[in-house]
Scaffold this motif. Structure first.
Motif, PDB file in Angstrom:
ATOM      1  N   ASN A 186       0.820  -1.227   0.000  1.00 44.82           N
ATOM      2  CA  ASN A 186       0.000   0.000   0.000  1.00 44.82           C
ATOM      3  C   ASN A 186       0.846   1.266   0.000  1.00 44.82           C
ATOM      4  O   ASN A 186       0.388   2.323   0.437  1.00 44.82           O
ATOM      5  CB  ASN A 186      -0.911  -0.031   1.241  1.00 44.82           C
ATOM      6  CG  ASN A 186      -2.173   0.804   1.082  1.00 44.82           C
ATOM      7  OD1 ASN A 186      -2.740   0.879  -0.009  1.00 44.82           O
ATOM      8  ND2 ASN A 186      -2.617   1.429   2.157  1.00 44.82           N
ATOM      9  N   VAL A 187       2.080   1.162  -0.479  1.00 46.92           N
ATOM     10  CA  VAL A 187       3.014   2.290  -0.399  1.00 46.92           C
ATOM     11  C   VAL A 187       2.496   3.519  -1.136  1.00 46.92           C
ATOM     12  O   VAL A 187       2.530   4.628  -0.605  1.00 46.92           O
ATOM     13  CB  VAL A 187       4.397   1.872  -0.949  1.00 46.92           C
ATOM     14  CG1 VAL A 187       5.278   3.086  -1.186  1.00 46.92           C
ATOM     15  CG2 VAL A 187       5.082   0.930   0.028  1.00 46.92           C
ATOM     16  N   PHE A 188       2.011   3.341  -2.369  1.00 45.97           N
ATOM     17  CA  PHE A 188       1.626   4.520  -3.148  1.00 45.97           C
ATOM     18  C   PHE A 188       0.413   5.231  -2.555  1.00 45.97           C
ATOM     19  O   PHE A 188       0.298   6.443  -2.665  1.00 45.97           O
ATOM     20  CB  PHE A 188       1.380   4.140  -4.620  1.00 45.97           C
ATOM     21  CG  PHE A 188       2.630   4.212  -5.460  1.00 45.97           C
ATOM     22  CD1 PHE A 188       3.813   3.652  -5.006  1.00 45.97           C
ATOM     23  CD2 PHE A 188       2.635   4.853  -6.686  1.00 45.97           C
ATOM     24  CE1 PHE A 188       4.983   3.730  -5.758  1.00 45.97           C
ATOM     25  CE2 PHE A 188       3.797   4.942  -7.455  1.00 45.97           C
ATOM     26  CZ  PHE A 188       4.966   4.374  -6.994  1.00 45.97           C
ATOM     27  N   ALA A 189      -0.494   4.487  -1.939  1.00 45.69           N
ATOM     28  CA  ALA A 189      -1.711   5.114  -1.405  1.00 45.69           C
ATOM     29  C   ALA A 189      -1.493   5.675   0.000  1.00 45.69           C
ATOM     30  O   ALA A 189      -2.208   6.595   0.405  1.00 45.69           O
ATOM     31  CB  ALA A 189      -2.851   4.113  -1.401  1.00 45.69           C
ATOM     32  N   THR A 190      -0.523   5.136   0.728  1.00 50.18           N
ATOM     33  CA  THR A 190      -0.303   5.478   2.141  1.00 50.18           C
ATOM     34  C   THR A 190      -1.515   5.011   2.975  1.00 50.18           C
ATOM     35  O   THR A 190      -2.612   4.863   2.437  1.00 50.18           O
ATOM     36  CB  THR A 190      -0.086   6.993   2.427  1.00 50.18           C
ATOM     37  OG1 THR A 190      -1.341   7.662   2.497  1.00 50.18           O
ATOM     38  CG2 THR A 190       0.821   7.660   1.407  1.00 50.18           C
ATOM     39  N   ASP A 265      -1.582  15.283   2.406  1.00 42.83           N
ATOM     40  CA  ASP A 265      -2.650  16.163   1.928  1.00 42.83           C
ATOM     41  C   ASP A 265      -2.077  17.248   1.008  1.00 42.83           C
ATOM     42  O   ASP A 265      -2.586  17.490  -0.096  1.00 42.83           O
ATOM     43  CB  ASP A 265      -3.351  16.777   3.139  1.00 42.83           C
ATOM     44  CG  ASP A 265      -4.559  17.585   2.732  1.00 42.83           C
ATOM     45  OD1 ASP A 265      -5.363  17.056   1.947  1.00 42.83           O
ATOM     46  OD2 ASP A 265      -4.695  18.750   3.164  1.00 42.83           O
ATOM     47  N   ALA A 266      -0.988  17.884   1.435  1.00 45.30           N
ATOM     48  CA  ALA A 266      -0.390  18.960   0.623  1.00 45.30           C
ATOM     49  C   ALA A 266       0.146  18.404  -0.697  1.00 45.30           C
ATOM     50  O   ALA A 266      -0.076  18.989  -1.769  1.00 45.30           O
ATOM     51  CB  ALA A 266       0.728  19.642   1.425  1.00 45.30           C
ATOM     52  N   LEU A 300     -13.037   3.465 -10.066  1.00 49.81           N
ATOM     53  CA  LEU A 300     -12.476   2.602  -9.026  1.00 49.81           C
ATOM     54  C   LEU A 300     -11.661   3.434  -8.037  1.00 49.81           C
ATOM     55  O   LEU A 300     -11.719   3.208  -6.819  1.00 49.81           O
ATOM     56  CB  LEU A 300     -11.607   1.514  -9.671  1.00 49.81           C
ATOM     57  CG  LEU A 300     -10.951   0.514  -8.724  1.00 49.81           C
ATOM     58  CD1 LEU A 300     -11.988  -0.221  -7.882  1.00 49.81           C
ATOM     59  CD2 LEU A 300     -10.109  -0.483  -9.520  1.00 49.81           C
ATOM     60  N   ALA A 301     -10.921   4.421  -8.562  1.00 45.84           N
ATOM     61  CA  ALA A 301     -10.149   5.311  -7.676  1.00 45.84           C
ATOM     62  C   ALA A 301     -11.089   6.001  -6.699  1.00 45.84           C
ATOM     63  O   ALA A 301     -10.808   6.069  -5.491  1.00 45.84           O
ATOM     64  CB  ALA A 301      -9.369   6.337  -8.496  1.00 45.84           C
ATOM     65  N   SER A 306      -9.268   7.906  -1.157  1.00 48.50           N
ATOM     66  CA  SER A 306      -9.868   9.192  -0.797  1.00 48.50           C
ATOM     67  C   SER A 306      -9.188  10.360  -1.512  1.00 48.50           C
ATOM     68  O   SER A 306      -9.664  11.491  -1.436  1.00 48.50           O
ATOM     69  CB  SER A 306      -9.831   9.391   0.715  1.00 48.50           C
ATOM     70  OG  SER A 306      -8.505   9.332   1.178  1.00 48.50           O
ATOM     71  N   ALA A 307      -8.075  10.108  -2.212  1.00 50.15           N
ATOM     72  CA  ALA A 307      -7.422  11.128  -3.049  1.00 50.15           C
ATOM     73  C   ALA A 307      -6.489  10.375  -3.996  1.00 50.15           C
ATOM     74  O   ALA A 307      -6.253   9.173  -3.823  1.00 50.15           O
ATOM     75  CB  ALA A 307      -6.642  12.130  -2.207  1.00 50.15           C
TER      76      ALA A 307
END
Ligand SMILES: *Cc1c(COP(=O)(O)O)cnc(C)c1O
Length: 405
Positions: A186-190, A265-266, A300-301, A306-307
């Motif tokens: 899950n690295v890319f999504a955090t 977020d930033a 799907l995204a 959530s972002a």
């Protein structure tokens, strides 16, 4: 009355979760730089080894600073248990090798981080474990591969570097019918943008080197799952083979993760703006960003993230010459193969991170010689756009013969 941390919101958990103060009442998490521990008596040592009392034994097994990080990661992921490791690859390797045995079968998405791909394609078959790759976005391929019994599914979503998504809920359903556990990198999504455990995954792995440190200082990894699997399957492997996270790095990661929500977020807001900026630029062939209108899996995204994340991938016209001209013209954005840093970093996958997989596999993944992966940091987004704009002007100056190479 002590707070119930599970009632706290994510940003608060990132700062307060897992804190264990010593008698000195320090505000910052204490750094327990110790390899071993002493006992009050020989009897206490014996009782520790029989399990009758709980006492730290040795830092390959557990350490108070590492434990604070593991507790905080559990809270943020909503997982019962966590085990950290020295690197992200140690986490992937431990999750796979602790679970699998000779004769087992693994199904994985093709678009994996390079070293994860090597473990599945090269290491596991050496130990008599059969592996099969599928195109992660193609549910028919998953259905077919998982119509036979399997033991483990490994996938990454969004993928590196083409930001292809895998439908977590659908693949978890197929996997469970086949008898497999689902491991999600899950690295890319955090942990903030996507919670695979709530979508059916069994095990989540991280490279803490990326957004969790977020400042490019230390390597680290983490594995999260239910308490039974961590205790019975993973911990005996990790404790006896020793891919342990150092307490020093755990201390750095504890401070890094405190600002994870602010940073992610930033960077997500800047990444979305930069994706739009690049898409409108004449020197750009295509842009990939999960939440953009032109991403084939934007629905799907929207369902499972959530972002869109902190990474933007794009294709420069003029192939390798065009991509190199742009990268060499950056003044602010640095050329690096790392990601998830406060500094914005540009990677040319075809000649670095994805060089070894070869041209045929790159073409299958959609990685061309003009593809650049941008990890968006914390600079002012207008400065990043200025840097991209002036660098892409350099692409226009590449002679047509070189651009055609
Ligand atoms: C970096 C990375 C890894 C490996 O992590 P290390 O900390 O470098 O060992 C695994 N998967 C993904 C998606 C990564 O980006």
């Amino acid at each position: 009355m002590p707070l119930d941390p599970s009632k706290l919101r994510p940003a608060t958990r990132l700062v307060q979760g897992g804190v264990q103060r010593t008698a000195h009442g320090e505000t910052a998490e204490a750094l327990f730089l110790t390899s071993g521990y002493v006992y009050d008596s020989a009897e206490q040592a014996e009782a520790t080894f029989t399990g009758a009392v709980t006492h730290y034994q040795y830092s390959r097994f557990a350490n108070p600073t590492v434990k604070m990080l593991e507790d905080r990661l559990c809270l943020i992921e909503g997982a019962e248990a966590c085990c950290t490791t020295a690197t992200g690859m140690a986490a992937v390797n431990a999750a796979l090798l602790s679970h699998l045995k000779a004769g087992d079968r693994v199904v994985a998405s093709r678009a994996l981080f390079g070293s994860c791909h090597w473990i599945v394609s090269t290491l596991l078959p050496k130990f008599g474990i059969a592996t099969e790759f599928v195109d992660g976005a193609d549910l028919d391929q998953w259905r077919k591969a998982l119509s036979r019994p399997a033991n483990l599914v490994l996938l990454e979503t969004p993928s590196n570097p083409m930001l292809e998504l895998v439908d977590l809920q659908a693949v978890a359903d197929f996997a469970h019918q086949a008898g497999a556990v689902v491991v999600v990198d899950n690295v890319f999504a955090t942990p903030l943008l996507q919670q695979p455990l709530t979508l059916g995954a069994d095990i989540v792995v991280y490279s803490c080197t990326k957004h969790i440190d977020g400042q490019g200082r230390v390597l680290g990894g983490a594995i999260l799952s239910n308490k039974k699997w961590i205790d019975d399957t993973l911990l005996p492997f990790v404790r006896n083979t020793g891919p342990t996270l150092s307490p020093f790095n755990a201390g750095v990661l504890l401070k890094g993760i405190e600002t994870l929500a602010l940073r992610v977020d930033a960077s997500c807001r800047s990444a979305a703006a930069i994706a739009d900026f690049l898409a409108a630029h004449p020197a750009i062939g295509r842009v990939w960003y999960p939440t953009r209108q032109d991403h084939p899996q934007r629905a799907l995204a929207a369902k499972q993230m959530s972002a869109g994340g902190t990474i933007v991938t794009f294709e420069v016209v003029g192939g390798k010459a065009g991509a190199f001209a742009a990268m060499n013209a950056f003044n602010l954005i640095a050329v690096s193969n790392n990601l998830g840093d406060s500094k914005s970093l540009a990677t040319h996958p075809a000649t670095t991170t994805h060089m070894r997989i070869g041209e045929v596999e790159r073409a299958r993944l959609g990685i061309t010689d003009g593809t650049i992966r941008l990890s968006i940091g914390l600079e002012d987004v207008e400065d990043l756009k200025d840097d991209l704009g002036q660098a892409l002007a350099a692409v226009a100056r590449v002679p047509a013969t070189r651009a055609a190479e």
